[in-house]
Design a protein around this motif. Structure first.
Motif, PDB file in Angstrom:
ATOM      1  N   PRO A 122      10.308  -0.973   9.932  1.00 22.07           N
ATOM      2  CA  PRO A 122       8.876  -1.146  10.207  1.00 22.07           C
ATOM      3  C   PRO A 122       8.050  -0.415   9.155  1.00 22.07           C
ATOM      4  N   PHE A 123       6.796  -0.836   8.991  1.00 24.62           N
ATOM      5  CA  PHE A 123       5.960  -0.252   7.947  1.00 24.62           C
ATOM      6  C   PHE A 123       5.820   1.261   8.084  1.00 24.62           C
ATOM      7  N   GLY A 124       5.781   1.757   9.317  1.00 22.83           N
ATOM      8  CA  GLY A 124       5.665   3.197   9.513  1.00 22.83           C
ATOM      9  C   GLY A 124       6.845   3.947   8.922  1.00 22.83           C
ATOM     10  N   ASP A 125       8.062   3.426   9.129  1.00 17.77           N
ATOM     11  CA  ASP A 125       9.257   4.052   8.562  1.00 17.77           C
ATOM     12  C   ASP A 125       9.256   3.944   7.040  1.00 17.77           C
ATOM     13  N   LEU A 126       8.832   2.780   6.534  1.00 18.23           N
ATOM     14  CA  LEU A 126       8.775   2.588   5.089  1.00 18.23           C
ATOM     15  C   LEU A 126       7.814   3.576   4.442  1.00 18.23           C
ATOM     16  N   LEU A 127       6.640   3.725   5.010  1.00 18.04           N
ATOM     17  CA  LEU A 127       5.648   4.650   4.463  1.00 18.04           C
ATOM     18  C   LEU A 127       6.124   6.097   4.547  1.00 18.04           C
ATOM     19  N   GLN A 151      -2.335  -5.042   6.325  1.00 18.35           N
ATOM     20  CA  GLN A 151      -1.858  -4.147   7.376  1.00 18.35           C
ATOM     21  C   GLN A 151      -1.191  -2.906   6.771  1.00 18.35           C
ATOM     22  N   LEU A 152      -0.358  -3.114   5.759  1.00 20.58           N
ATOM     23  CA  LEU A 152       0.308  -1.989   5.103  1.00 20.58           C
ATOM     24  C   LEU A 152      -0.704  -1.058   4.443  1.00 20.58           C
ATOM     25  N   THR A 153      -1.707  -1.631   3.777  1.00 17.29           N
ATOM     26  CA  THR A 153      -2.714  -0.822   3.085  1.00 17.29           C
ATOM     27  C   THR A 153      -3.477   0.051   4.072  1.00 17.29           C
ATOM     28  N   GLN A 154      -3.812  -0.494   5.239  1.00 14.82           N
ATOM     29  CA  GLN A 154      -4.512   0.305   6.252  1.00 14.82           C
ATOM     30  C   GLN A 154      -3.671   1.482   6.714  1.00 14.82           C
ATOM     31  N   GLN A 155      -2.366   1.264   6.866  1.00 11.48           N
ATOM     32  CA  GLN A 155      -1.491   2.356   7.286  1.00 11.48           C
ATOM     33  C   GLN A 155      -1.238   3.341   6.153  1.00 11.48           C
ATOM     34  N   ALA A 156      -1.193   2.849   4.913  1.00  8.44           N
ATOM     35  CA  ALA A 156      -0.881   3.704   3.766  1.00  8.44           C
ATOM     36  C   ALA A 156      -1.932   4.789   3.565  1.00  8.44           C
ATOM     37  N   VAL A 157      -3.176   4.467   3.882  1.00 12.32           N
ATOM     38  CA  VAL A 157      -4.259   5.437   3.698  1.00 12.32           C
ATOM     39  C   VAL A 157      -3.979   6.724   4.466  1.00 12.32           C
ATOM     40  N   ARG A 158      -3.340   6.611   5.616  1.00 16.40           N
ATOM     41  CA  ARG A 158      -3.036   7.791   6.425  1.00 16.40           C
ATOM     42  C   ARG A 158      -2.012   8.696   5.747  1.00 16.40           C
ATOM     43  N   PHE A 159      -1.284   8.168   4.785  1.00 15.03           N
ATOM     44  CA  PHE A 159      -0.303   8.961   4.044  1.00 15.03           C
ATOM     45  C   PHE A 159      -0.857   9.420   2.691  1.00 15.03           C
ATOM     46  N   GLY A 160      -2.126   9.119   2.435  1.00 12.95           N
ATOM     47  CA  GLY A 160      -2.727   9.491   1.163  1.00 12.95           C
ATOM     48  C   GLY A 160      -2.405   8.536   0.037  1.00 12.95           C
ATOM     49  N   LEU A 161      -1.844   7.364   0.368  1.00 10.00           N
ATOM     50  CA  LEU A 161      -1.504   6.360  -0.639  1.00 10.00           C
ATOM     51  C   LEU A 161      -2.616   5.320  -0.710  1.00 10.00           C
ATOM     52  N   THR A 162      -3.139   5.092  -1.900  1.00 15.95           N
ATOM     53  CA  THR A 162      -4.217   4.121  -2.067  1.00 15.95           C
ATOM     54  C   THR A 162      -3.832   3.091  -3.125  1.00 15.95           C
ATOM     55  N   ILE A 181       1.059  -8.548  -4.929  1.00 16.44           N
ATOM     56  CA  ILE A 181       1.840  -7.446  -5.490  1.00 16.44           C
ATOM     57  C   ILE A 181       0.864  -6.299  -5.716  1.00 16.44           C
ATOM     58  N   THR A 182       1.090  -5.177  -5.063  1.00 15.09           N
ATOM     59  CA  THR A 182       0.138  -4.067  -5.093  1.00 15.09           C
ATOM     60  C   THR A 182       0.817  -2.785  -5.544  1.00 15.09           C
ATOM     61  N   GLY A 183       0.125  -2.062  -6.416  1.00 19.39           N
ATOM     62  CA  GLY A 183       0.569  -0.742  -6.822  1.00 19.39           C
ATOM     63  C   GLY A 183      -0.194   0.320  -6.045  1.00 19.39           C
ATOM     64  N   PHE A 184       0.532   1.259  -5.429  1.00 23.94           N
ATOM     65  CA  PHE A 184      -0.055   2.364  -4.677  1.00 23.94           C
ATOM     66  C   PHE A 184       0.254   3.679  -5.378  1.00 23.94           C
ATOM     67  N   SER A 185      -0.635   4.664  -5.186  1.00 23.66           N
ATOM     68  CA  SER A 185      -0.371   5.999  -5.715  1.00 23.66           C
ATOM     69  C   SER A 185      -1.076   7.035  -4.855  1.00 23.66           C
ATOM     70  N   PHE A 186      -0.690   8.291  -5.038  1.00 21.84           N
ATOM     71  CA  PHE A 186      -1.352   9.397  -4.349  1.00 21.84           C
ATOM     72  C   PHE A 186      -2.594   9.861  -5.101  1.00 21.84           C
ATOM     73  N   THR A 187      -2.745   9.417  -6.339  1.00 23.56           N
ATOM     74  CA  THR A 187      -3.859   9.843  -7.176  1.00 23.56           C
ATOM     75  C   THR A 187      -4.706   8.642  -7.543  1.00 23.56           C
ATOM     76  N   SER A 188      -5.982   8.884  -7.821  1.00 25.31           N
ATOM     77  CA  SER A 188      -6.881   7.811  -8.227  1.00 25.31           C
ATOM     78  C   SER A 188      -6.541   7.382  -9.643  1.00 25.31           C
ATOM     79  N   GLN A 189      -6.275   6.091  -9.831  1.00 23.31           N
ATOM     80  CA  GLN A 189      -5.925   5.560 -11.142  1.00 23.31           C
ATOM     81  C   GLN A 189      -6.771   4.323 -11.427  1.00 23.31           C
ATOM     82  N   PRO A 190      -7.138   4.130 -12.694  1.00 20.10           N
ATOM     83  CA  PRO A 190      -7.883   2.911 -13.027  1.00 20.10           C
ATOM     84  C   PRO A 190      -6.983   1.692 -12.883  1.00 20.10           C
ATOM     85  N   GLY A 191      -7.555   0.591 -12.471  1.00 19.96           N
ATOM     86  CA  GLY A 191      -6.775  -0.627 -12.328  1.00 19.96           C
ATOM     87  C   GLY A 191      -7.680  -1.797 -12.010  1.00 19.96           C
ATOM     88  N   THR A 192      -7.125  -2.974 -12.111  1.00 20.72           N
ATOM     89  CA  THR A 192      -7.908  -4.174 -11.858  1.00 20.72           C
ATOM     90  C   THR A 192      -7.113  -5.141 -10.998  1.00 20.72           C
TER      91      THR A 192
END
Length: 221
Positions: A122-127, A151-162, A181-192
């Motif tokens: 489940p997404f919670g375990d993955l995150l 749905q994953l993006t909404q849950q990822a925010v709780r882990f500090g992943l954007t 296809i989405t790239g997530f990180s713990f830090t703010s990065q430029p992207g398009t």
């Protein structure tokens, strides 16, 4: 599981070109080993761990890795990612093509269900796993349908992943987007955000953009 076009897109598009010496990469749910092998081809110094819960898939991924030119840099682990732990447990890049079906009809094949349905991951375990295993300056790249990605993006925010970068994929220009296809990180990065059509509107001819992205991997190009 058979190799699919969208998984090849993830392997070709995700940023695995970390410039540091011998970056560490993790492929969660490697299946045949496709993403691990593509990452090894794209980054000649990367050390890659690939986790797979299914016994037959892990065996096949091991066979594929051992038969490749990258066998000394890829390790297949037959274990649930929830139980996976290495020292140091910090990866520069994580790639995931996760199961995403929740309430759909099941196949009589247990391996198919494991690959496609979220029961075992489940997404919670993955995150939770990504939060534990990803370097704080690293990147996590994920392939999902649009709704499940939201749905994953909404849950990822709780882990500090954007999310910092997204590729929206469609069969052709007159069709809706069917994968993100989405790239997530713990830090703010430029992207398009960008889009990619696999075919021209005739539904048969590959677009120049798709050919350019996959030409190092598809023998037909």
């Amino acid at each position: 599981m058979k190799v699919c076009t969208d998984a090849c897109l993830l392997g070709a598009y995700a940023d695995v070109a970390n410039q540091q010496a011998a970056p560490r990469l993790l492929d969660i749910g490697t299946g045949t080993g496709l993403l691990a092998l593509m990452a090894a081809q794209r980054n000649p110094t990367a050390r890659i761990d690939a986790v797979e819960i299914d016994t037959d898939a892990a065996r096949q991924a091991t066979e594929n890795a051992e038969a490749s030119p990258f066998s000394d840099r890829i390790t297949i682990w037959h274990t649930p990612v929830q139980q996976f732990n290495t020292a140091p447990a910090s990866y520069d890049r994580i790639l995931t093509n996760p199961p995403f079906y929740t309430n759909h009809l099941r196949s009589p094949d247990a391996a198919v269900n494991r690959a496609l349905h979220t029961d075992d991951l489940p997404f919670g375990d993955l995150l939770t796993a990504v939060d534990r295993l990803l370097h704080r300056q690293g990147q996590w790249w994920v392939l999902l349908p649009p709704y499940e990605m939201d749905q994953l993006t909404q849950q990822a925010v709780r882990f500090g992943l954007t999310p910092f970068q997204r590729l929206q994929v469609q069969h052709h220009a007159n069709k809706p987007f069917f994968r993100h296809i989405t790239g997530f990180s713990f830090t703010s990065q430029p992207g398009t955000d960008s889009t990619l059509a696999i075919y021209e509107t005739d539904g048969r001819t590959y677009t120049a953009t798709f050919r350019s992205l996959l030409q190092d991997f598809y023998l037909i190009f």
